[in-house]
Design an enzyme around this catalytic site. Structure first.
Site, short mmCIF file in Angstrom:
data_model
loop_
_atom_site.label_atom_id
_atom_site.label_comp_id
_atom_site.label_asym_id
_atom_site.label_seq_id
_atom_site.Cartn_x
_atom_site.Cartn_y
_atom_site.Cartn_z
N THR B 33 0.81 -1.21 0.00
CA THR B 33 0.00 0.00 0.00
C THR B 33 0.84 1.26 0.00
O THR B 33 0.31 2.34 0.15
CB THR B 33 -0.91 0.02 1.22
OG1 THR B 33 -0.09 0.00 2.38
CG2 THR B 33 -1.85 -1.14 1.22
N GLN B 34 2.16 1.11 -0.13
CA GLN B 34 2.99 2.31 -0.04
C GLN B 34 3.40 2.84 -1.40
O GLN B 34 4.32 3.64 -1.52
CB GLN B 34 4.18 2.05 0.87
CG GLN B 34 3.69 1.52 2.19
CD GLN B 34 4.47 2.05 3.36
OE1 GLN B 34 5.48 2.69 3.22
NE2 GLN B 34 3.98 1.78 4.55
#
Lengths: 316, 260
Positions: B33-34
């Site tokens: 998710t980064q």
């Protein structure tokens, strides 16, 4: 010890049960989740009694929408008129009105909202009225099973409109294929009105017209006259009928003041566009005026005695 | 012999010498998710006399691939606000669902949904800040347009770190570099918002979208435009930049494989 003494006690009271239908003193009315020997759950029946004292609530289902109405008895003159609504919205397309213990009704609505929101989280679309009624029916029924809880002191009417149009999925970002969603049967009818009533036992049926509370007998008699099964009544006419029925049902408890609260849900091309909303003030006032007029006319038809009643009302 | 999984299928040390496993990066947490996956590019908005106009193109890119070409990045909230999203599209969907559930819950009150654009911006910026503080940011830069509590036009931005700022005209992404200078030239600081008409604002947005289409390789000539005024929200989702042409590129000399 208790077990030993019971059979003797029961022997006496059984006679009473058969003759007078009373359960007092039999011991079978003390706990939920215990049947009486003739197959009744007295706690549930007492809950029904609580409902029978509540303000009359009705629901009318017509082809193009649903109307909910409730007779809100004014318990104190110190309460602000129009505040403390008794009809609640669930999701956007469902309304719930209940008769009986108000806090029980509040909790019931809160549960309904949780169910609707969890349905959205799972299926990414609004819950249908039958599905919501099913879940709430199971919820209410669970409160008849355990000795640690009491049954709901409300009978609730659930009215809603399931969208007949193409539904946008939550979070949908595009328009999708021009042909619309697949897997559809051609010409099949989707969506439409839904009206259900759930009793303290958890029993629920779908209705064309539903009534509960103190004036339910009079209200049911009036609803039956409407021939709702033929689906010829329009939504706006149903609003007026609903107002009249609440006024008719109030005849037996005329000493108490009440407020008429009404909400409706129409089809997507109707006045509320598939949403559950309060009936607009102008229409509500018009319906209320017509209801009062129709009651006065009825009294006049009854002759001199009726006239006296009519005068009495005018003084109020 | 070494039977550990990381040695499976590797050349044997005794024959080929020590294998350098450094590139395997077996340590550290997964970080799905980064970084964003499917993304939308710039959103631009301009305040005008009596409202706000906002625009974004309809493209969602998967890296440099123009993957989805009918994506609606302007989202209506009730009848009071529009949120324009750039950045990750799945995070936009998440926030859109969040907005939907807030709208439903707000409508349970007797007064209906009373949240205005300013309230919404405050809320969303805090959601963004909370998520960045969990090292799990929502990879978006958003513009919120509508009206504030005093019924004055409102336009403000919030990014994936929860940083907020406001101006009479704003742009996210490439637009922050390419559109803002144009908007500053058209609507200089000493020109009051009351002077700008709706038509001026929309024309300026179109102009910016044109420039962005030529200069931003992740942009599209199909776009959505929302205008929010006292009367309500008007969203047009099938707009197109007309008469765009790369024909002039033929005449450019002096770079690439061309010989001058």
């Amino acid at each position: 010890m208790v077990c030993l003494s019971r059979p003797r006690k029961l022997g006496i009271h059984r006679r009473k049960l058969i003759s007078g239908q009373t359960s007092i003193g039999t011991g079978y009315d003390l706990s939920n989740s215990v049947f009486s020997p003739d197959g009744r759950n007295f706690q549930v029946e007492y809950a029904v009694k609580a409902v029978e004292n509540g303000g009359t609530a009705i629901g009318i289902r017509c082809k193009d929408g649903v109307v909910l109405a409730v007779e809100k008895i004014i318990s104190s003159k110190l309460l602000k008129p129009g505040a403390n609504k008794r009809i609640a919205t669930v999701d956007r397309h469902v309304g719930i009105v209940s008769s009986g213990l108000v806090p029980d009704g509040r909790h019931f609505v809160s549960r309904a909202r949780d169910e609707a929101s969890s349905w959205r989280n799972i299926y990414k679309s609004p819950i249908t009225v039958p599905a919501l009624s099913n879940r709430l029916g199971s919820y209410v029924q669970a409160f008849t099973l355990y000795s640690s809880v009491r049954p709901f002191g409300v009978t609730s009417i659930i009215g809603g409109w399931d969208s007949e149009g193409e539904l946008a999925v939550d979070g949908q970002v595009g328009t999708g294929p021009q042909s619309g969603a697949g897997g559809k049967v051609k010409g099949a009818k989707a969506g439409g009105p839904g009206l259900y009533m759930i009793e303290p036992s958890g029993l629920y049926w779908g209705y064309y017209g539903a009534a509960t509370g103190k004036g339910r007998q009079a209200a049911k008699a009036e609803l039956e006259k409407l021939d709702l099964g033929s689906e010829t009544l329009t939504l706006v006419d149903a609003v007026k009928e609903a107002a009249r029925i609440i006024y008719v049902a109030h005849e037996d408890s005329k000493d108490k003041d009440f407020e008429l609260e009404m909400s409706w849900i129409s089809s997507l091309d109707g006045p509320t566009k598939g949403k559950h909303e309060e009936v607009p003030k102008e229409l509500l006032e018009e319906a209320e005026k017509a209801a009062k007029r129709s009651l006065e006319d009825e009294d006049e038809d009854e002759g001199p005695k009726g006239n006296a009643n009519g005068d009495e009302r005018m003084e109020e | 012999m070494n039977h550990f999984p990381e040695s499976w299928g590797r050349p044997r040390d005794d024959i080929y010498g020590t294998y350098n496993p450094a590139y395997l990066q077996s340590t550290g947490p997964k970080a799905h998710t980064q970084s964003p996956a499917v993304t939308g590019t710039s959103v631009i908005a301009v305040k005008f006399n009596g409202g706000v106009a906002i625009a974004a193109d309809n493209l969602a890119s998967y890296g440099s691939l123009a993957r989805f070409t009918d994506v609606k990045r302007l989202r209506k909230f009730s009848d009071t606000a529009v949120v324009g999203f750039s950045g990750d599209v799945s995070d936009m969907q998440y926030m859109d669902r969040l907005l939907e559930s807030i709208d439903i819950r707000e409508n349970y009150s007797t007064h209906g949904n009373m949240l205005n654009a300013k309230n919404l911006h405050t809320y969303l910026s805090k959601v963004l800040y909370k998520r960045r503080s969990e090292f799990n940011p929502l990879w978006n830069h958003i513009l919120v347009v509508g009206f504030d509590g005093d019924k004055k036009p409102f336009l403000s931005s919030a990014d994936l770190l929860g940083t907020t700022y406001s101006a009479p005209h704003l742009a996210t992404g490439f637009g922050a570099h390419l559109a803002v200078p144009i908007l500053r030239r058209l609507f200089p600081e000493d020109r009051p918002t009351e002077d700008i008409t709706k038509e001026d604002a929309v024309k300026a947005l179109r102009e910016c979208l044109k420039v962005l289409w030529y200069r931003d390789a992740r942009s599209l000539d199909k776009y959505s435009l929302a205008i929010i005024t006292e009367e309500g929200v008007e969203i047009k989702e099938d707009q197109r930049l007309e008469n765009q042409s790369w024909a002039f590129a033929e005449t450019i000399r002096g770079y690439g494989a061309q010989v001058v």
